[in-house]
Design a protein around this motif. Structure first.
Motif, PDB file in Angstrom:
ATOM      1  N   GLY A 167       0.798  -1.222   0.000  1.00  0.00           N
ATOM      2  CA  GLY A 167       0.000   0.000   0.000  1.00  0.00           C
ATOM      3  C   GLY A 167       0.826   1.265   0.000  1.00  0.00           C
ATOM      4  O   GLY A 167       0.269   2.365   0.093  1.00  0.00           O
ATOM      5  N   ASP A 192       1.278   6.826   0.587  1.00  0.00           N
ATOM      6  CA  ASP A 192       0.358   5.770   0.982  1.00  0.00           C
ATOM      7  C   ASP A 192      -0.854   5.757   0.053  1.00  0.00           C
ATOM      8  O   ASP A 192      -1.265   6.797  -0.457  1.00  0.00           O
ATOM      9  N   LYS A 193      -1.431   4.574  -0.159  1.00  0.00           N
ATOM     10  CA  LYS A 193      -2.591   4.422  -1.041  1.00  0.00           C
ATOM     11  C   LYS A 193      -3.908   4.616  -0.292  1.00  0.00           C
ATOM     12  O   LYS A 193      -4.981   4.440  -0.867  1.00  0.00           O
ATOM     13  N   ASP A 197      -3.955  -0.589  -2.447  1.00  0.00           N
ATOM     14  CA  ASP A 197      -2.559  -0.939  -2.683  1.00  0.00           C
ATOM     15  C   ASP A 197      -2.172  -0.583  -4.107  1.00  0.00           C
ATOM     16  O   ASP A 197      -3.007  -0.503  -4.998  1.00  0.00           O
TER      17      ASP A 197
END
Length: 322
Positions: A167, A192-193, A197
């Motif tokens: 992610g 960050d996602k 991810d």
């Protein structure tokens, strides 16, 4: 000014060297199962060494690997037994084969854009990065390194309460007078996602590289921004002694031509023992049998490797000289 633009598939050269200092478990080959195109995409895929016709389990545990004879017809990196190694002292030969490609083209300033889909699976480490063409200031990291994208493709990588698994993607500049004096922590960024991810599909990784700054984005979102220090990188790093980049500008060593590299590694120091994972890390720091420890516990991680999902897929590459 000059222009280098590559859409579709650029010209690549296979490279079976291994990334410096990271103790990864793969050997790089130019075989069709590790580097191939399908549906207009380039696949860079790790596979099991025992699936190769040259190898079986007995040879993996007791045999010898000569890269030039078994895979590529040549070997590009002889240090650290990279071209010729034997399974000794209870260790095994490299249990994974994978692909690594380097563009013949290089640029000095401009943009690099790569549309890619990263893998999913335990201990897989894809990277889109750049190294200097001529190593003008000396060996790594004196001449610099530009990482557009790196990822740990485990479902979970918990370090200090933060998830650094699939992610998250990261970008980093490496620079310094020696491997033990590397200012990379001052030039590092992560994205960050937000619950998803980055292996969910294709994403656009872009480097904007100019004399006064370096910026990396994914789908237009900033991962890393580094403004050129007003007193130069050497002073910014606080290294002391003689400035190894005194002959360059304030942005040295990032003032020389760099080539683009794309590869998929497996294991190594990128996966810290200080983190917790969805499966326990199968090798131990300081062990001289890390590859065997990794391979002997394949029952824990191999189930996370599914077909071509372990490959990094490249849709296109574009390099534009400023």
């Amino acid at each position: 000014m000059g222009n280098v633009s590559m859409r579709q598939q650029p010209v690549y050269s296979a490279d079976n060297s291994r990334r410096c200092l990271n103790n990864e478990f793969q050997v790089y080959t130019n075989q069709g199962k590790n580097l191939f195109s399908r549906g207009g995409h380039l696949y860079i895929k790790p596979t099991l060494t025992i699936d190769d016709p040259h190898y079986d389990s007995n040879r993996l545990y007791h045999g010898r690997m000569i890269v030039k004879d078994d895979f590529c017809g040549y070997c590009s990196q002889s240090t650290n037994w990279g071209c010729d190694r034997t399974a000794v002292n209870g260790n095994v030969l490299n249990p994974i084969m994978s692909g690594k490609v380097t563009t013949h083209a290089s640029i000095r300033y401009g943009t690099v854009t790569v549309r890619a889909k990263i893998p999913r699976g335990d201990w897989i480490w894809p990277a889109i990065w750049m190294l200097p063409k001529d190593w003008h200031y000396g060996g790594w990291p004196r001449s610099g390194e530009i990482d557009l994208m790196e990822a740990r493709c485990n479902a979970k990588v918990n370090c200090g309460g933060n998830d650094h698994g699939v992610g998250e993607v990261a970008s980093t500049l490496h620079w310094g007078p020696s491997p033990s004096q590397n200012g990379f922590m001052k030039t590092h960024g992560e994205k960050d996602k937000n619950g998803g991810d980055w292996a969910d599909g294709f994403h656009i990784y872009k480097l904007e590289w100019y004399a006064d700054h370096i910026r990396v984005t994914v789908d237009g979102q900033q991962i890393m921004y580094v403004g050129t220090p007003g007193n130069g990188f050497y002073n910014y790093g606080g290294f002391g002694g003689s400035n190894i980049w005194a002959s360059g500008g304030n942005n040295a060593p990032f003032d020389q031509p760099f080539q683009l590299i794309m590869n998929v590694a497996v294991g190594g120091g990128f996966f810290s023992s200080g983190c917790s994972y969805n499966h326990p890390r199968p090798w131990n720091d300081g062990s001289n049998k890390q590859m065997r420890e990794f391979w002997d516990r394949r029952g824990e991680w191999l189930s996370t490797w599914h077909g071509d999902n372990v490959a990094m897929q490249i849709d296109y590459v574009e390099m534009v000289q400023a």
